[in-house]
Design a protein around this motif. Structure first.
Motif, PDB file in Angstrom:
ATOM      1  N   THR A 115      44.391  39.624  47.176  1.00  0.00           N
ATOM      2  CA  THR A 115      43.367  40.642  47.363  1.00  0.00           C
ATOM      3  C   THR A 115      43.718  41.911  46.588  1.00  0.00           C
ATOM      4  OG1 THR A 115      42.793  39.789  49.552  1.00  0.00           O
ATOM      5  CG2 THR A 115      42.162  42.064  49.078  1.00  0.00           C
ATOM      6  N   ALA A 116      44.990  42.310  46.632  1.00  0.00           N
ATOM      7  CA  ALA A 116      45.427  43.516  45.928  1.00  0.00           C
ATOM      8  C   ALA A 116      45.191  43.410  44.423  1.00  0.00           C
ATOM      9  CB  ALA A 116      46.907  43.782  46.213  1.00  0.00           C
ATOM     10  N   PHE A 117      45.309  42.199  43.886  1.00  0.00           N
ATOM     11  CA  PHE A 117      45.087  41.990  42.455  1.00  0.00           C
ATOM     12  C   PHE A 117      43.687  41.437  42.154  1.00  0.00           C
ATOM     13  CE2 PHE A 117      49.731  42.248  42.181  1.00  0.00           C
ATOM     14  CZ  PHE A 117      49.880  42.996  41.017  1.00  0.00           C
ATOM     15  N   GLN A 118      42.778  41.616  43.126  1.00  0.00           N
ATOM     16  CA  GLN A 118      41.370  41.238  42.949  1.00  0.00           C
ATOM     17  C   GLN A 118      41.202  39.755  42.608  1.00  0.00           C
ATOM     18  OE1 GLN A 118      39.254  44.091  40.397  1.00  0.00           O
ATOM     19  NE2 GLN A 118      40.918  45.558  40.709  1.00  0.00           N
ATOM     20  N   LEU A 119      41.971  38.922  43.296  1.00  0.00           N
ATOM     21  CA  LEU A 119      41.926  37.480  43.057  1.00  0.00           C
ATOM     22  C   LEU A 119      41.547  36.685  44.312  1.00  0.00           C
ATOM     23  CD1 LEU A 119      45.189  37.164  40.931  1.00  0.00           C
ATOM     24  CD2 LEU A 119      42.868  36.844  40.075  1.00  0.00           C
ATOM     25  N   GLY A 120      41.163  37.388  45.367  1.00  0.00           N
ATOM     26  CA  GLY A 120      40.874  36.726  46.622  1.00  0.00           C
ATOM     27  C   GLY A 120      39.760  35.696  46.534  1.00  0.00           C
ATOM     28  N   ASP A 121      38.774  35.946  45.683  1.00  0.00           N
ATOM     29  CA  ASP A 121      37.620  35.043  45.592  1.00  0.00           C
ATOM     30  C   ASP A 121      37.912  33.776  44.790  1.00  0.00           C
ATOM     31  OD1 ASP A 121      36.135  36.794  47.096  1.00  0.00           O
ATOM     32  OD2 ASP A 121      35.209  37.786  45.372  1.00  0.00           O
ATOM     33  N   CYS A 122      39.066  33.725  44.121  1.00  0.00           N
ATOM     34  CA  CYS A 122      39.358  32.549  43.291  1.00  0.00           C
ATOM     35  C   CYS A 122      40.662  31.872  43.702  1.00  0.00           C
ATOM     36  CB  CYS A 122      39.383  32.922  41.811  1.00  0.00           C
ATOM     37  SG  CYS A 122      40.619  34.136  41.358  1.00  0.00           S
ATOM     38  N   ARG A 123      41.061  32.045  44.958  1.00  0.00           N
ATOM     39  CA  ARG A 123      42.350  31.521  45.419  1.00  0.00           C
ATOM     40  C   ARG A 123      42.450  30.006  45.287  1.00  0.00           C
ATOM     41  NH1 ARG A 123      43.173  29.424  50.189  1.00  0.00           N
ATOM     42  NH2 ARG A 123      45.079  30.570  50.707  1.00  0.00           N
ATOM     43  N   ASP A 124      41.326  29.302  45.382  1.00  0.00           N
ATOM     44  CA  ASP A 124      41.359  27.840  45.333  1.00  0.00           C
ATOM     45  C   ASP A 124      40.974  27.272  43.966  1.00  0.00           C
ATOM     46  OD1 ASP A 124      42.134  27.594  48.051  1.00  0.00           O
ATOM     47  OD2 ASP A 124      40.058  27.950  48.661  1.00  0.00           O
ATOM     48  N   ARG A 125      40.744  28.137  43.006  1.00  0.00           N
ATOM     49  CA  ARG A 125      40.455  27.672  41.649  1.00  0.00           C
ATOM     50  C   ARG A 125      41.763  27.345  40.921  1.00  0.00           C
ATOM     51  NH1 ARG A 125      36.078  32.138  39.464  1.00  0.00           N
ATOM     52  NH2 ARG A 125      34.606  32.019  41.222  1.00  0.00           N
ATOM     53  N   TYR A 126      41.618  26.703  39.768  1.00  0.00           N
ATOM     54  CA  TYR A 126      42.770  26.356  38.943  1.00  0.00           C
ATOM     55  C   TYR A 126      42.811  27.276  37.719  1.00  0.00           C
ATOM     56  CZ  TYR A 126      43.498  22.321  41.887  1.00  0.00           C
ATOM     57  OH  TYR A 126      43.765  21.526  42.969  1.00  0.00           O
ATOM     58  N   PRO A 127      43.994  27.448  37.106  1.00  0.00           N
ATOM     59  CA  PRO A 127      44.106  28.364  35.973  1.00  0.00           C
ATOM     60  C   PRO A 127      43.072  28.141  34.874  1.00  0.00           C
ATOM     61  CG  PRO A 127      46.284  27.767  36.707  1.00  0.00           C
ATOM     62  CD  PRO A 127      45.320  26.935  37.519  1.00  0.00           C
ATOM     63  N   GLY A 128      42.672  26.887  34.628  1.00  0.00           N
ATOM     64  CA  GLY A 128      41.669  26.616  33.608  1.00  0.00           C
ATOM     65  C   GLY A 128      40.277  27.061  33.990  1.00  0.00           C
ATOM     66  N   GLU A 129      40.102  27.450  35.260  1.00  0.00           N
ATOM     67  CA  GLU A 129      38.786  27.856  35.752  1.00  0.00           C
ATOM     68  C   GLU A 129      38.655  29.369  35.905  1.00  0.00           C
ATOM     69  OE1 GLU A 129      37.772  23.974  38.518  1.00  0.00           O
ATOM     70  OE2 GLU A 129      38.946  25.613  39.406  1.00  0.00           O
ATOM     71  N   ILE A 130      39.688  30.112  35.526  1.00  0.00           N
ATOM     72  CA  ILE A 130      39.627  31.571  35.644  1.00  0.00           C
ATOM     73  C   ILE A 130      39.772  32.207  34.267  1.00  0.00           C
ATOM     74  CG2 ILE A 130      40.523  31.541  38.001  1.00  0.00           C
ATOM     75  CD1 ILE A 130      43.243  32.366  36.927  1.00  0.00           C
ATOM     76  N   SER A 131      39.383  33.465  34.163  1.00  0.00           N
ATOM     77  CA  SER A 131      39.423  34.170  32.884  1.00  0.00           C
ATOM     78  C   SER A 131      40.852  34.533  32.496  1.00  0.00           C
ATOM     79  CB  SER A 131      38.583  35.442  32.967  1.00  0.00           C
ATOM     80  OG  SER A 131      39.202  36.386  33.830  1.00  0.00           O
ATOM     81  N   GLY A 132      41.016  34.955  31.238  1.00  0.00           N
ATOM     82  CA  GLY A 132      42.333  35.383  30.779  1.00  0.00           C
ATOM     83  C   GLY A 132      42.846  36.587  31.550  1.00  0.00           C
ATOM     84  N   GLY A 133      41.935  37.515  31.880  1.00  0.00           N
ATOM     85  CA  GLY A 133      42.339  38.684  32.649  1.00  0.00           C
ATOM     86  C   GLY A 133      42.805  38.315  34.047  1.00  0.00           C
TER      87      GLY A 133
END
Length: 242
Positions: A115-133
Motif C-alpha cells: 500500500t505504501a508503494f501504491q501496489l495494493g491493487d496489483c498484489r496478485d498480478r505477475y511481473p509481466g502484468e504490471i508496468s515498468g514503474g
C-alpha cells in the motif's frame, strides 16, 4: 539502539580490487579506498561511468569476495538491495515476490508495504502484468520488506521518464524518513543525489578514489531550489578539477 561494542555504521576499506583483461592484464578498479557511512545516514556516490561504483556496491553486498581489504556492515547485517533492473521472479505474484524476500514478515506488514508503494491493487498480478514503474516500486518494496540495516541502491531510477522518477524518489524519501536505514545510493543524476542524500561522495575515474565528501545539513525534503543549485555548481566544480 545498537548494543555496546557492536558496529552500527558501514565501514569500507578496499586496499585493492582488480579486473582481469582479455589479454591477462590486471586492471585496478579500487585502490586505497576508504568510506564510512554513519547509522541512518544516506550517502550518494556520484562519479564517471565505469569508475567502479557498481563494483563497490557488489563488494559491500558480498556478491564479489575477490578483493583485498575489510568491510564492516551494520550490526544485524540485514541487507536490502535494489539493482538497475527490478530483477523480479516472473513466475511469482507481486505479493509472493515480497514474501520470498521476507519469509518471516507478517502478512499484514507486507500488505501495508504494498500500500505504501501504491501496489495494493496489483498484489496478485505477475511481473509481466504490471508496468515498468510498478516493477520499480516492487523492487523498492522488496528491499524494505526485510527491514534492512543497510540499503544499497544501484541507479534504481535509471531509464525512467522524469515524472515517474520524481514520484519514486519521493516514495523512497518517505520510506527512509519513516524507518531510517544506513543507505548508499549510486546515481549519475546530481539533482537526485542532492535531493535524497545527506552526503555527496564524489568519485574519480579508475582506480576509483574519493574527490570530495560534501555534507548537506538541511533536512531532506526541505531543501530550497537555490541550495540545490549551489550544491550542484560546487559538485560540478570539484569534478571538473580532477
Amino acid at each position: 539502539m545498537p548494543r555496546v561494542g557492536v558496529p552500527a555504521a558501514l565501514d569500507v576499506r578496499i586496499d585493492g580490487k582488480f579486473f582481469q583483461s582479455a589479454a591477462g592484464k590486471r586492471i585496478p578498479v579500487l585502490s586505497d579506498f576508504a568510506l564510512r557511512i554513519e547509522t541512518g545516514e544516506v550517502a550518494a556516490l556520484v562519479g564517471p561511468s565505469g569508475c567502479g561504483k557498481t563494483t563497490l556496491l557488489r563488494l559491500i553486498a558480498g556478491l564479489d569476495p575477490d578483493y583485498k581489504g575489510n568491510i564492516v556492515k551494520p550490526a544485524r547485517g540485514r541487507l536490502g538491495m535494489v539493482f538497475q533492473e527490478p530483477r523480479l521472479l516472473p513466475w511469482r505474484s507481486v505479493f509472493e515476490n515480497l514474501r520470498i524476500a521476507a519469509p518471516g514478515a507478517a502478512h499484514d506488514d507486507l500488505d501495508a508495504l504494498l500500500t505504501a508503494f501504491q501496489l495494493g491493487d496489483c498484489r496478485d498480478r505477475y511481473p509481466g502484468e504490471i508496468s515498468g514503474g510498478m516493477a520499480r516500486r516492487l523492487a523498492l518494496a522488496r528491499a524494505f520488506a526485510v527491514e534492512p540495516d543497510l540499503l544499497l541502491l544501484d541507479e534504481p531510477f535509471v531509464s525512467l521518464d522524469a515524472k515517474l522518477a520524481a514520484s519514486l524518489r519521493e516514495e523512497l524519501a518517505l520510506m527512509v524518513e519513516r524507518r531510517p536505514v544506513t543507505t548508499l545510493l549510486v546515481t549519475h543524476d546530481m539533482d537526485e543525489a542532492i535531493t535524497l542524500a545527506d552526503r555527496l561522495i564524489l568519485l574519480s575515474g579508475r582506480p576509483c578514489g574519493v574527490i570530495a565528501d560534501i555534507g548537506i545539513s538541511e533536512r531532506r525534503g526541505a531543501r530550497p531550489p537555490e541550495l540545490i543549485a549551489a550544491i550542484r555548481v560546487e559538485a560540478a566544480r570539484r569534478l571538473a578539477n580532477v
